[in-house]
Design an enzyme around this catalytic site. Structure first.
Site: not given
Ligand code: NAP
Length: 268
Positions: A50, A45
Site C-alpha cells: 500500500h 508486507d
Molecule cells: P492478503 O491476501 O492480505 O495477503 C496475502 C499474503 O501475502 C500476506 O500474508 C502477505 O504478507 C503476503 N505477501 C505479500 N507480499 C509478499 C512477498 N513479497 N513475499 C511473501 N509474502 C508476501 O493480500 P494483500 O495484503 O493485499 O497483498 C496482496 C498480495 O497477496 C499480492 O501481491 C499477492 O502476492 C498475494 N496473494 C497471494 C495469493 C496466494 O499465495 N495464493 C493469492 C492472492 C494474492 P503480510 O501478512 O506480511 O502482509
C-alpha cells in the site's frame, strides 16, 4: 529529513506509529505525507505494498523501510522491539539504499489510442472473469504459446515469494533484473499445449499477452484488482523505475526465505 508512516491500522501498528512519530520528531525529523524522503511501513508486507502504491509517482526520491507487527515479512523485516534502534539510525542517516526491480504493466485497448501503464512491486495477474482464460503469449514479438487455463501470474523477483510461490514458481533473488511468467492451472492434453514451467525473462525481454476471443479481463497489480474491457494486449517488462529500500543491517534474502518458509530459528 522528511518522513511519512503507513500503518496497517490495527491497534498495535497505530501505537507503534505514534511512538515512531514522537521519537523521529524529537530527533528533528519532520512529518511530510506529500514529499517524504523516508517512508516507514508498519504492519506486514501487504502494508508495504500500500505504501509503495501511494508513492509510485516519486520512487527515485523516497526510501522505504518495513516494520512487522505480525510475522516476519520480506519487505517488513524489522521487529517492533527494534524501533528505537531504527529511529536512531534514521536520525543519524546511518543507512544505505538498495534497489529492487519492478514490473511495468501496459494495457492497450481495442479501437483506442489510450493505454494505461502500472508498476507492480509483487506481481500482476490476468484472469478471465467468467470463462477459461485464453491468451496468446508472445515473447519478444514472436508467438510462444496459446495459454488456456485459470490465469497467468507475472512477478518481480521480490514478489516471487508471494503469489508466484504458491503457484509453484521459482524464488528469484531480487538482485536479478528479471521477471517471471507462471501458469495457473493450464489445460494440457493432446489438443492444448503450454510449456508448463515458469519462464524467467531478463530485463531486455518483453512478454505480450493477446486475447484470443474474450476481451474483458480481471487484471491485478499487487493488491489492486480491476476489470479491463476491450483489451487488445497486455505488455510486461522490467520497469526502468526501481523501489529503494533503506537498509540499516544485513539480513540476506536467503536467510529471510529460510526464516519465512523453513525455520524461524536459523542454525549456523
Ligand atoms: P492478503 O491476501 O492480505 O495477503 C496475502 C499474503 O501475502 C500476506 O500474508 C502477505 O504478507 C503476503 N505477501 C505479500 N507480499 C509478499 C512477498 N513479497 N513475499 C511473501 N509474502 C508476501 O493480500 P494483500 O495484503 O493485499 O497483498 C496482496 C498480495 O497477496 C499480492 O501481491 C499477492 O502476492 C498475494 N496473494 C497471494 C495469493 C496466494 O499465495 N495464493 C493469492 C492472492 C494474492 P503480510 O501478512 O506480511 O502482509
Amino acid at each position: 529529513m522528511r518522513f511519512a508512516i503507513q500503518s496497517r491500522n490495527d491497534p498495535q501498528s497505530n501505537e507503534l506509529m505514534e511512538r515512531a512519530i514522537n521519537y523521529l520528531t524529537n530527533f528533528g525529523l519532520v512529518v511530510d505525507e506529500e514529499r517524504p524522503e523516508i517512508v516507514l511501513s508498519i504492519g506486514g508486507d501487504g502494508t508495504l505494498l500500500h505504501a509503495f502504491h501511494r508513492y509510485t509517482h516519486m520512487l527515485s526520491e523516497v526510501a522505504f523501510v518495513g516494520i512487522h507487527t505480525g510475522h516476519l515479512g520480506f519487505y517488513a523485516d524489522w521487529k517492533p522491539s527494534e524501533i528505537e534502534k531504527l529511529v536512531i539510525s534514521i536520525a543519524k542517516d546511518e543507512f544505505k539504499v538498495i534497489e529492487y526491480p519492478l514490473l511495468e504493466v501496459t494495457i492497450n485497448y481495442q479501437n483506442s489510442e489510450e493505454c494505461y501503464t502500472y508498476l507492480a512491486l509483487n506481481e500482476s495477474t490476468v484472469k478471465s472473469p467468467e470463462v477459461t482464460l485464453v491468451m496468446d503469449v508472445e515473447l519478444n514479438g514472436r508467438p510462444f504459446e496459446r495459454f488456456r487455463g485459470d490465469g497467468l501470474c507475472i512477478s518481480t523477483p521480490s514478489g516471487s515469494t508471494a503469489y508466484n510461490k504458491a503457484l509453484g514458481g521459482a524464488i528469484l533473488h531480487p538482485s536479478l533484473q528479471a521477471f517471471q511468467l507462471t501458469e495457473m492451472a493450464s489445460i494440457n492434453n493432446r489438443v492444448f499445449r503450454t510449456v508448463g514451467s515458469s519462464l524467467v525473462l531478463p530485463a531486455h525481454h518483453k512478454c505480450i499477452l493477446k486475447p484470443v476471443k474474450a476481451e474483458d479481463f480481471t487484471v491485478t497489480v499487487d493488491h489492486v484488482q480491476l476489470l479491463h474491457k476491450n483489451v487488445k494486449s497486455i505488455q510486461y517488462r522490467v520497469a526502468k523505475e526501481k523501489i529503494r529500500f533503506a537498509r540499516f543491517k544485513a539480513f540476506p534474502f536467503w536467510q529471510r526465505v529460510h526464516e519465512s518458509f523453513i525455520d524461524s530459528d536459523l542454525k549456523e
